[in-house]
Design an enzyme around this catalytic site. Structure first.
Site, mmCIF file in Angstrom:
data_model
loop_
_atom_site.group_PDB
_atom_site.id
_atom_site.type_symbol
_atom_site.label_atom_id
_atom_site.label_comp_id
_atom_site.label_asym_id
_atom_site.label_seq_id
_atom_site.Cartn_x
_atom_site.Cartn_y
_atom_site.Cartn_z
ATOM 1 N N ARG A 153 -5.527 -1.814 -6.574
ATOM 2 C CA ARG A 153 -4.912 -3.111 -6.810
ATOM 3 C C ARG A 153 -5.341 -3.556 -8.206
ATOM 4 O O ARG A 153 -6.407 -3.173 -8.695
ATOM 5 C CB ARG A 153 -5.372 -4.137 -5.776
ATOM 6 C CG ARG A 153 -5.077 -3.755 -4.325
ATOM 7 C CD ARG A 153 -5.674 -4.794 -3.379
ATOM 8 N NE ARG A 153 -5.392 -4.491 -1.973
ATOM 9 C CZ ARG A 153 -6.197 -3.784 -1.178
ATOM 10 N NH1 ARG A 153 -7.347 -3.310 -1.654
ATOM 11 N NH2 ARG A 153 -5.870 -3.553 0.080
ATOM 12 N N LYS A 176 -10.605 -5.641 -0.783
ATOM 13 C CA LYS A 176 -10.559 -6.905 -0.048
ATOM 14 C C LYS A 176 -11.696 -7.001 0.965
ATOM 15 O O LYS A 176 -12.109 -5.995 1.541
ATOM 16 C CB LYS A 176 -9.211 -7.033 0.667
ATOM 17 C CG LYS A 176 -8.024 -7.235 -0.272
ATOM 18 C CD LYS A 176 -6.743 -7.433 0.519
ATOM 19 C CE LYS A 176 -5.568 -7.726 -0.404
ATOM 20 N NZ LYS A 176 -4.309 -7.915 0.369
ATOM 21 N N HIS A 244 1.891 -4.042 -9.351
ATOM 22 C CA HIS A 244 1.637 -3.720 -7.943
ATOM 23 C C HIS A 244 2.546 -2.594 -7.458
ATOM 24 O O HIS A 244 2.171 -1.833 -6.559
ATOM 25 C CB HIS A 244 1.819 -4.963 -7.071
ATOM 26 C CG HIS A 244 1.186 -4.832 -5.716
ATOM 27 N ND1 HIS A 244 -0.185 -4.695 -5.552
ATOM 28 C CD2 HIS A 244 1.715 -4.784 -4.470
ATOM 29 C CE1 HIS A 244 -0.463 -4.586 -4.259
ATOM 30 N NE2 HIS A 244 0.676 -4.635 -3.586
ATOM 31 N N ARG A 247 0.933 0.831 -7.537
ATOM 32 C CA ARG A 247 0.100 1.169 -6.366
ATOM 33 C C ARG A 247 0.983 1.664 -5.222
ATOM 34 O O ARG A 247 0.657 2.644 -4.548
ATOM 35 C CB ARG A 247 -0.709 -0.050 -5.953
ATOM 36 C CG ARG A 247 -1.487 0.094 -4.631
ATOM 37 C CD ARG A 247 -2.340 -1.158 -4.437
ATOM 38 N NE ARG A 247 -2.651 -1.427 -3.039
ATOM 39 C CZ ARG A 247 -3.704 -0.937 -2.397
ATOM 40 N NH1 ARG A 247 -4.522 -0.110 -3.006
ATOM 41 N NH2 ARG A 247 -3.931 -1.260 -1.135
ATOM 42 N N HIS A 270 -6.853 0.079 3.214
ATOM 43 C CA HIS A 270 -6.239 -0.772 4.231
ATOM 44 C C HIS A 270 -7.167 -0.892 5.444
ATOM 45 O O HIS A 270 -7.693 0.115 5.923
ATOM 46 C CB HIS A 270 -4.899 -0.181 4.685
ATOM 47 C CG HIS A 270 -3.801 -0.367 3.688
ATOM 48 N ND1 HIS A 270 -2.639 0.374 3.698
ATOM 49 C CD2 HIS A 270 -3.685 -1.221 2.636
ATOM 50 C CE1 HIS A 270 -1.859 -0.015 2.708
ATOM 51 N NE2 HIS A 270 -2.467 -0.982 2.054
ATOM 52 N N TYR A 279 4.751 2.612 4.369
ATOM 53 C CA TYR A 279 5.180 3.611 3.398
ATOM 54 C C TYR A 279 6.031 4.705 4.022
ATOM 55 O O TYR A 279 6.787 5.377 3.332
ATOM 56 C CB TYR A 279 3.965 4.210 2.680
ATOM 57 C CG TYR A 279 3.269 3.191 1.818
ATOM 58 C CD1 TYR A 279 3.867 2.718 0.659
ATOM 59 C CD2 TYR A 279 2.044 2.654 2.190
ATOM 60 C CE1 TYR A 279 3.258 1.755 -0.116
ATOM 61 C CE2 TYR A 279 1.424 1.690 1.423
ATOM 62 C CZ TYR A 279 2.035 1.238 0.267
ATOM 63 O OH TYR A 279 1.436 0.273 -0.502
#
Length: 299
Positions: A153, A176, A244, A247, A270, A279
């Protein structure tokens, strides 16, 4: 040695020594300069000089691109070719360079698709060549390659500190919710970061930010987003070509190449496999688009 040959040799040295570009980029940009000079010579019927190149008009560039498209060049490859030509013209013209404004070929819209590898590299190259100086150009190239080549990211890339140096074959990234993961570093990405570090005028050590702004502070994501927006306009790419999106392209291209969802989940950081499964739909849409465009019996 002809004036054109000497000019191209200087261009090659500028890319390799001053800009510290990868061997692949140097080779590709040098080849483009050779093709452009050959095209101009064929049209003028005389040896090409720096003055001839610096005086090229928008009509001249459109004619060159039309000739290249006649050779079978795709939209994405034509966009990268135009980026290389612009860099060459800026080099030849120096501080007084006036690069003709020519819109690159626009990629047709339709089924959502990831940014292609050619488009990703074209964006990074255009940012590097459009930068005000060598170190910020190397910085922007390295950041975009971290997004596309490592799936980071933009916030993750810009939160890296000098402690990651010297680089190895992998990189520890904090994502994150403070979750860390290990991502492999392609040689091209590693070389791009190292080239930036070598050119950066600021000390990049310890917990200080790795990527710096013009005045030495942490690089803002807004600067990269604005630069990408300007680059995609120059290249004629559609609005989906965002930081973005690089990515997303990293993930989609890995999946198309045979990566399994669990591995992809780890690489992207994730928390849930559900986030990664999106995806599969993107890749299926891309394959269906290719099928409809190419299969002789597709409806």
């Amino acid at each position: 040695m002809t004036p054109a040959s000497a000019l191209i040799d200087r261009w090659r040295d500028h890319l390799a020594i001053e800009r510290r570009r990868s061997a692949h980029t140097v080779r590709a940009y040098t080849t483009t300069a050779q093709r452009l000079c050959a095209f101009v010579m064929a049209h003028r019927g005389e040896a090409v000089t720096a003055a001839h190149i610096a005086a090229l008009t928008p009509g001249d560039l459109r004619a060159y691109l039309a000739a290249r498209r006649g050779d079978g060049l795709s939209n994405a490859s034509a966009a990268r070719e135009l980026s290389a030509v612009r860099g060459f013209l800026r080099f030849v013209g120096g501080e007084d360079a006036v690069v003709p404004l020519v819109k690159g070929p626009r990629v047709s819209k339709g089924v959502p698709r990831p940014v292609t590898p050619d488009e990703a590299v074209a964006l990074a190259d255009d940012l590097a060549e459009s930068a005000t100086d060598a170190w910020t150009g190397a910085r922007d190239w390295a950041v975009l390659m971290l997004l596309y080549g490592a799936g980071l990211r933009i916030g993750e890339a810009l939160s890296l500190t000098g402690s990651v140096m010297p680089l190895g074959d992998s990189l520890r990234v904090t994502g994150k919710r403070g979750k860390t993961r290990i991502v492999p570093l392609l040689a091209t990405v590693r070389e791009g970061i190292e080239a930036y570090v070598a050119l950066c005028p600021y000390d990049l050590v310890g917990n200080a930010p790795l990527f710096r702004g013009q005045r030495g502070g942490p690089l803002s994501p807004a600067i990269i987003r604005r630069a990408v927006q300007a680059a995609r306009t120059r290249l004629g790419l559609c609005d989906r070509a965002t930081p973005h999106a690089l990515r997303h392209s990293f993930a989609t291209h890995l999946l198309a190449g045979g990566a399994d969802l669990r591995s992809l989940q780890e690489l992207l950081g994730h928390a849930s496999l559900t986030s990664t499964q999106v995806y599969t739909a993107v890749d299926a849409a891309h394959l269906l688009d290719v099928y409809r465009s190419a299969h002789p019996r597709a409806e």
